[in-house]
Motif scaffolding. Structure first.
Motif, PDB file in Angstrom:
ATOM      1  N   GLN A  64       4.488  52.461  45.822  1.00 31.11           N
ATOM      2  CA  GLN A  64       4.196  53.303  44.667  1.00 31.11           C
ATOM      3  C   GLN A  64       4.323  54.784  45.000  1.00 31.11           C
ATOM      4  OE1 GLN A  64       3.887  51.779  41.825  1.00 31.11           O
ATOM      5  NE2 GLN A  64       3.855  49.766  42.808  1.00 31.11           N
ATOM      6  N   ARG A  65       4.069  55.146  46.261  1.00 27.49           N
ATOM      7  CA  ARG A  65       4.074  56.555  46.673  1.00 27.49           C
ATOM      8  C   ARG A  65       5.328  56.909  47.472  1.00 27.49           C
ATOM      9  NH1 ARG A  65      -1.076  57.284  50.144  1.00 27.49           N
ATOM     10  NH2 ARG A  65      -0.274  59.436  50.188  1.00 27.49           N
ATOM     11  N   ARG A  66       6.356  56.104  47.390  1.00 33.44           N
ATOM     12  CA  ARG A  66       7.508  56.278  48.278  1.00 33.44           C
ATOM     13  C   ARG A  66       8.172  57.638  48.116  1.00 33.44           C
ATOM     14  NH1 ARG A  66       8.494  52.823  44.206  1.00 33.44           N
ATOM     15  NH2 ARG A  66      10.442  52.912  43.004  1.00 33.44           N
ATOM     16  N   ASP A  67       8.231  58.171  46.910  1.00 33.47           N
ATOM     17  CA  ASP A  67       8.838  59.492  46.725  1.00 33.47           C
ATOM     18  C   ASP A  67       7.953  60.571  47.339  1.00 33.47           C
ATOM     19  OD1 ASP A  67      10.979  58.368  45.411  1.00 33.47           O
ATOM     20  OD2 ASP A  67      10.100  58.646  43.418  1.00 33.47           O
ATOM     21  N   GLU A  68       6.663  60.474  47.082  1.00 35.62           N
ATOM     22  CA  GLU A  68       5.711  61.444  47.636  1.00 35.62           C
ATOM     23  C   GLU A  68       5.751  61.450  49.169  1.00 35.62           C
ATOM     24  OE1 GLU A  68       0.882  61.560  48.356  1.00 35.62           O
ATOM     25  OE2 GLU A  68       1.721  60.333  46.738  1.00 35.62           O
TER      26      GLU A  68
ATOM     27  N   LEU B   6       7.400  47.267  51.451  1.00 36.74           N
ATOM     28  CA  LEU B   6       7.067  46.053  50.726  1.00 36.74           C
ATOM     29  C   LEU B   6       6.751  46.373  49.275  1.00 36.74           C
ATOM     30  CD1 LEU B   6       4.686  44.362  53.337  1.00 36.74           C
ATOM     31  CD2 LEU B   6       7.177  44.175  53.153  1.00 36.74           C
ATOM     32  N   HIS B   7       7.238  45.524  48.398  1.00 37.21           N
ATOM     33  CA  HIS B   7       6.886  45.665  46.993  1.00 37.21           C
ATOM     34  C   HIS B   7       5.372  45.536  46.807  1.00 37.21           C
ATOM     35  CE1 HIS B   7      11.100  44.303  45.354  1.00 37.21           C
ATOM     36  NE2 HIS B   7      11.134  45.462  45.985  1.00 37.21           N
ATOM     37  N   ASN B   8       4.862  46.175  45.778  1.00 35.36           N
ATOM     38  CA  ASN B   8       3.465  46.024  45.364  1.00 35.36           C
ATOM     39  C   ASN B   8       2.461  46.547  46.384  1.00 35.36           C
ATOM     40  OD1 ASN B   8       3.975  44.481  42.779  1.00 35.36           O
ATOM     41  ND2 ASN B   8       4.925  43.100  44.257  1.00 35.36           N
TER      42      ASN B   8
ATOM     43  N   CYS C  24       0.483  47.700  53.512  1.00 36.11           N
ATOM     44  CA  CYS C  24       0.239  46.261  53.538  1.00 36.11           C
ATOM     45  C   CYS C  24      -0.044  45.724  52.144  1.00 36.11           C
ATOM     46  CB  CYS C  24      -0.937  45.950  54.475  1.00 36.11           C
ATOM     47  SG  CYS C  24      -1.396  44.205  54.545  1.00 36.11           S
ATOM     48  N   TYR C  25       0.645  44.660  51.774  1.00 36.97           N
ATOM     49  CA  TYR C  25       0.376  44.022  50.483  1.00 36.97           C
ATOM     50  C   TYR C  25      -0.945  43.257  50.521  1.00 36.97           C
ATOM     51  CZ  TYR C  25       0.419  40.459  46.896  1.00 36.97           C
ATOM     52  OH  TYR C  25       0.060  39.649  45.859  1.00 36.97           O
ATOM     53  N   TRP C  26      -1.290  42.737  51.688  1.00 38.05           N
ATOM     54  CA  TRP C  26      -2.439  41.842  51.831  1.00 38.05           C
ATOM     55  C   TRP C  26      -3.714  42.457  51.239  1.00 38.05           C
ATOM     56  CZ3 TRP C  26      -2.496  39.035  57.171  1.00 38.05           C
ATOM     57  CH2 TRP C  26      -3.064  37.771  57.019  1.00 38.05           C
ATOM     58  N   GLY C  27      -4.141  43.573  51.835  1.00 41.13           N
ATOM     59  CA  GLY C  27      -5.363  44.194  51.368  1.00 41.13           C
ATOM     60  C   GLY C  27      -5.169  44.982  50.086  1.00 41.13           C
ATOM     61  N   ALA C  28      -4.012  45.608  49.952  1.00 44.65           N
ATOM     62  CA  ALA C  28      -3.780  46.443  48.774  1.00 44.65           C
ATOM     63  C   ALA C  28      -3.810  45.622  47.491  1.00 44.65           C
ATOM     64  CB  ALA C  28      -2.438  47.157  48.907  1.00 44.65           C
ATOM     65  N   ALA C  29      -3.422  44.349  47.584  1.00 42.35           N
ATOM     66  CA  ALA C  29      -3.405  43.508  46.394  1.00 42.35           C
ATOM     67  C   ALA C  29      -4.798  43.064  45.995  1.00 42.35           C
ATOM     68  CB  ALA C  29      -2.528  42.283  46.633  1.00 42.35           C
ATOM     69  N   THR C  30      -5.713  43.066  46.944  1.00 47.66           N
ATOM     70  CA  THR C  30      -7.050  42.563  46.655  1.00 47.66           C
ATOM     71  C   THR C  30      -8.094  43.658  46.746  1.00 47.66           C
ATOM     72  OG1 THR C  30      -7.370  41.931  48.980  1.00 47.66           O
ATOM     73  CG2 THR C  30      -6.429  40.282  47.508  1.00 47.66           C
ATOM     74  N   ASN C  31      -8.102  44.376  47.885  1.00 46.21           N
ATOM     75  CA  ASN C  31      -9.112  45.405  48.143  1.00 46.21           C
ATOM     76  C   ASN C  31     -10.460  44.898  47.632  1.00 46.21           C
ATOM     77  OD1 ASN C  31     -10.063  48.682  47.158  1.00 46.21           O
ATOM     78  ND2 ASN C  31      -9.887  47.947  49.227  1.00 46.21           N
TER      79      ASN C  31
ATOM     80  N   VAL D  73       8.599  39.388  43.903  1.00 50.01           N
ATOM     81  CA  VAL D  73       9.040  39.505  42.508  1.00 50.01           C
ATOM     82  C   VAL D  73       7.953  39.991  41.563  1.00 50.01           C
ATOM     83  CG1 VAL D  73      10.816  37.743  42.776  1.00 50.01           C
ATOM     84  CG2 VAL D  73       8.522  37.063  42.036  1.00 50.01           C
ATOM     85  N   MET D  74       6.684  39.809  41.919  1.00 53.17           N
ATOM     86  CA  MET D  74       5.636  40.188  40.976  1.00 53.17           C
ATOM     87  C   MET D  74       5.725  41.676  40.625  1.00 53.17           C
ATOM     88  SD  MET D  74       2.114  40.187  43.265  1.00 53.17           S
ATOM     89  CE  MET D  74       2.172  38.426  43.472  1.00 53.17           C
ATOM     90  N   ASN D  75       5.578  41.955  39.343  1.00 56.56           N
ATOM     91  CA  ASN D  75       5.675  43.312  38.788  1.00 56.56           C
ATOM     92  C   ASN D  75       7.073  43.908  38.918  1.00 56.56           C
ATOM     93  OD1 ASN D  75       2.799  43.314  38.284  1.00 56.56           O
ATOM     94  ND2 ASN D  75       2.526  43.704  40.472  1.00 56.56           N
ATOM     95  N   HIS D  76       8.071  43.062  39.220  1.00 54.09           N
ATOM     96  CA  HIS D  76       9.454  43.545  39.380  1.00 54.09           C
ATOM     97  C   HIS D  76      10.427  42.690  38.577  1.00 54.09           C
ATOM     98  CE1 HIS D  76       9.112  46.621  42.650  1.00 54.09           C
ATOM     99  NE2 HIS D  76       7.948  46.012  42.802  1.00 54.09           N
TER     100      HIS D  76
END
Length: 646
Positions: free
Chosen positions: A396-400, A389-391, A217-224, A116-119
């Protein structure tokens, strides 16, 4: 105090104390509600929150009936509801949320979690101004939210990291900084939040953060971010609590277990806990991406301690182009190969994990990659469907990336399966799914292990072409019950459910074993392979050597044998005789004997008898687990054979 999935602490005895219901819908029954524990422990550090609220944790399995879940919550009304939302529970959580809103429209609600975050607009209608969505780590935001509710006229714009509707406009506040000192979050174990609970499954965190940024992956992408850790003494105490309180199974939720040197010490502590208290019984983890030596050491410790039966090797793809596109190119394939070889040398089961179809992966590269893994001797190959997965950067790049998804028809989950990308059409996606069912049955299930290896070794037909031909043959043979199951699964995205592959193993190695004998004979015969003596002999080795997923009496193959002869049969073994040239592929020291006598012992390790009274879903979960620890299933070939028994 805990009962029926409800943990109650600080029951209000004073006028004006409000009740907070923390709601989790985990996958497994009797799951320890770690997220709720963090939220409560952190919030209660504030004296005003501690004095103004009582907390009640509701954690019941997501597949419990909706009416029961709603009745459970409504029987104990709350002033504030905090709902933890994930892909695997979102549809059930939506329905539960609707019930709560209908019955308690004046309560306050906050939704959190990766789904749900950002959605907020997707989950909260504009007229619901009493509902907030948390857009990041929850502890700071939740505590600030509860403090704000204590004010006479709360202003949610003062709460960091949330979205909410006000006068028809969506308001989103700035996110608070991520925790860099995790010790700011008190241990819910030390706080006594879980005391009195009866838990069989627990998620454990010893650190947060991931330095990788895999696109899917949300795991690393959320933190990096660099890895931040809790103090060692605190983690040791938490693990000791889990052991003392009889938690059977633990999932270590660190993104890269084994990345830190102290992970070896923590692993030893878990083993000592089992030796002293008898628990936990099983550990699962996400292994460090670039630490094969340390991961191997950890795996050895867990295997010797009886806590681990198999080690996942999370490769995801072997396509260089795909690795670059999904930003995973900084993780070397060679480290996975090295880890797999180390585990193989030590006799430890492993399974290689892939995802289909990642951006950049083509049908050809997917097939080629699996062929390489087969040739390298991977124990088992597990392919998961790609979920959007969201976020995540992929979202974010799904269209591309040309991502095409289909929402799974599931009453509890909200999963969008990727069925197409710029590199894969929906039809190619289905071909890839059929290809993987050939891998599950013929390679993982060992239905044609020796035949495929001999064809590949001699150059007659490589693994890729062999499996592709088998998949095409399966599609024509939906009259066969196993192929009919594959067809239904491909059409309905059945492989989204991890137990689907367990069902396939149940059919191939148990329920339709004889039908698989005939299916393999028809397929190999159609290719003309059975006319060649060496290939016919390899085919017959597969017939007698195919493992049993349950501990059950062996049966002779349903297809006539030409080069092998069954001399005798015990409850769990076959004694066979075959020409020395036919036994060469087994890599056994048979001396000068010709013909060779062998015993094929199918007892295996840690196999359970077939539980006829259990549901197919229960048995499928067992079969899936056994595929991932294939060395427990494989028969032992011994020479010379023991005395022939009848």
């Amino acid at each position: 105090m805990t009962a029926n999935g409800v943990t109650t602490t600080d029951v209000p005895s004073r006028v004006g104390v409000r009740t907070v219901a923390l709601v989790e819908l985990p996958l497994y029954p009797n799951s320890l509600p770690l997220t709720s524990g963090y939220l409560q422990a952190y919030a209660q550090q504030d004296p005003a929150v501690a004095a103004g609220y009582a907390f009640r944790i509701h954690a019941r399995p997501v597949d419990d009936p909706l009416d029961e879940l709603a009745a459970d919550l409504l029987a104990q009304p709350a002033d504030v509801y905090a709902l933890s939302c994930y892909l695997w529970n979102m549809r059930r959580m939506r329905d539960l949320f609707d019930r709560l809103l209908a019955e308690r429209p004046d309560a306050q609600y906050i939704l959190g979690g990766p789904q749900v975050m950002n959605h907020a607009p997707e989950y909260v209608p504009p007229h619901r101004e009493n509902v907030l969505v948390c857009n990041g780590e929850g502890e700071r935001t939740f505590a600030a939210y509860l403090r704000e509710l204590l004010r006479e006229r709360p202003d949610f714009a003062a709460v960091p990291g949330v979205s909410f509707w006000r006068d028809g406009e969506l308001v989103t506040t700035d996110k608070p900084p991520r925790f860099t000192d995790l010790n700011e979050i008190p241990s819910p174990y030390d706080a006594g939040i879980f005391d009195g609970g009866e838990y069989t499954f627990a998620v454990v965190e010893t650190n947060r953060g991931c330095p990788f940024r895999c696109t899917y992956c949300y795991w690393g992408a959320a933190t990096n971010d660099k890895v931040h850790r809790w103090d060692l003494d605190r983690v040791l105490r938490d693990l000791s609590w889990v052991s003392r309180n009889g938690v059977e199974s633990i999932f270590i939720a660190d993104a890269n277990w084994g990345a830190l040197p102290r992970d070896v010490e923590l692993t030893r502590h878990l083993v000592r806990g089992k030796q002293e208290h008898g628990y936990p019984l099983m550990i699962s983890m996400q292994a460090a991406k670039n630490r094969p030596d340390r991961v191997t050491e950890i795996t050895e410790i867990l295997v010797e301690g009886g806590l681990l039966a198999s080690q996942p090797v999370s490769l995801q793809t072997v396509s260089p182009d795909t690795l670059r596109i999904v930003e995973r190119a900084n993780i070397k394939e060679s480290t996975y190969v090295e880890l797999q070889q180390k585990l193989h040398d030590k006799g430890i089961s492993s399974y290689t994990e892939l995802i289909w179809p990642l951006p950049g992966e083509t049908l050809d590269s997917f097939r080629d990659g699996i062929a390489r893994l087969c040739r390298s001797g991977a124990d088992a190959i597990v392919t998961y469907p790609q979920l959007l997965l969201h976020n995540t950067p992929m979202y974010q790049r799904r269209d591309e990336l040309g991502v095409v998804t289909v929402r799974v028809d599931d009453e509890v989950a909200e999963a969008d399966v990727v069925v197409g990308t710029r590199w894969v059409t929906p039809e190619e996606f289905r071909e890839g799914a059929w290809f993987y069912y050939a891998v599950v049955s013929l390679y993982n299930g060992r239905v044609a292990f020796h035949l495929a290896r001999e064809l590949d070794r001699t150059g007659r037909c490589g693994y890729r072409d062999f499996l592709a031909a088998a998949a095409a043959y399966y599609r024509r043979r939906v009259d066969n019950p196993v192929c009919a199951f594959f067809a239904e699964s491909v059409a309905g995205l059945g492989n989204y459910d991890i137990n689907n592959i367990g069902k396939a193993l149940h059919l191939v190695l148990h329920e339709h074993r004889a039908e698989m004998d005939a299916l393999l004979a028809d397929f190999a015969g159609e290719q003309g392979w059975l006319d060649e003596p060496t290939l016919r002999a390899a085919f017959e080795l597969d017939l007698v050597g195919r493992p049993y997923v349950y501990r059950e009496p062996v049966v002779a193959p349903s297809v006539p044998l030409e080069h092998l002869r069954i001399l005798g049969q015990g409850r769990y073994h076959l004694d066979v005789e075959l020409p020395a040239w036919a036994a060469a592929g087994l890599a056994l020291d048979t001396g000068d004997a010709d013909p060779v006598r062998l015993r094929v012992d199918h007892v295996g390790r840690r196999k359970m008898p077939y539980p006829r009274h259990r549901s197919i879903d229960h048995n499928a979960a067992y079969c899936q687990a056994m595929m991932n620890r294939l060395r427990d299933l494989l028969p032992a070939w011994t020479v010379p054979a023991a005395a022939v028994s009848s």
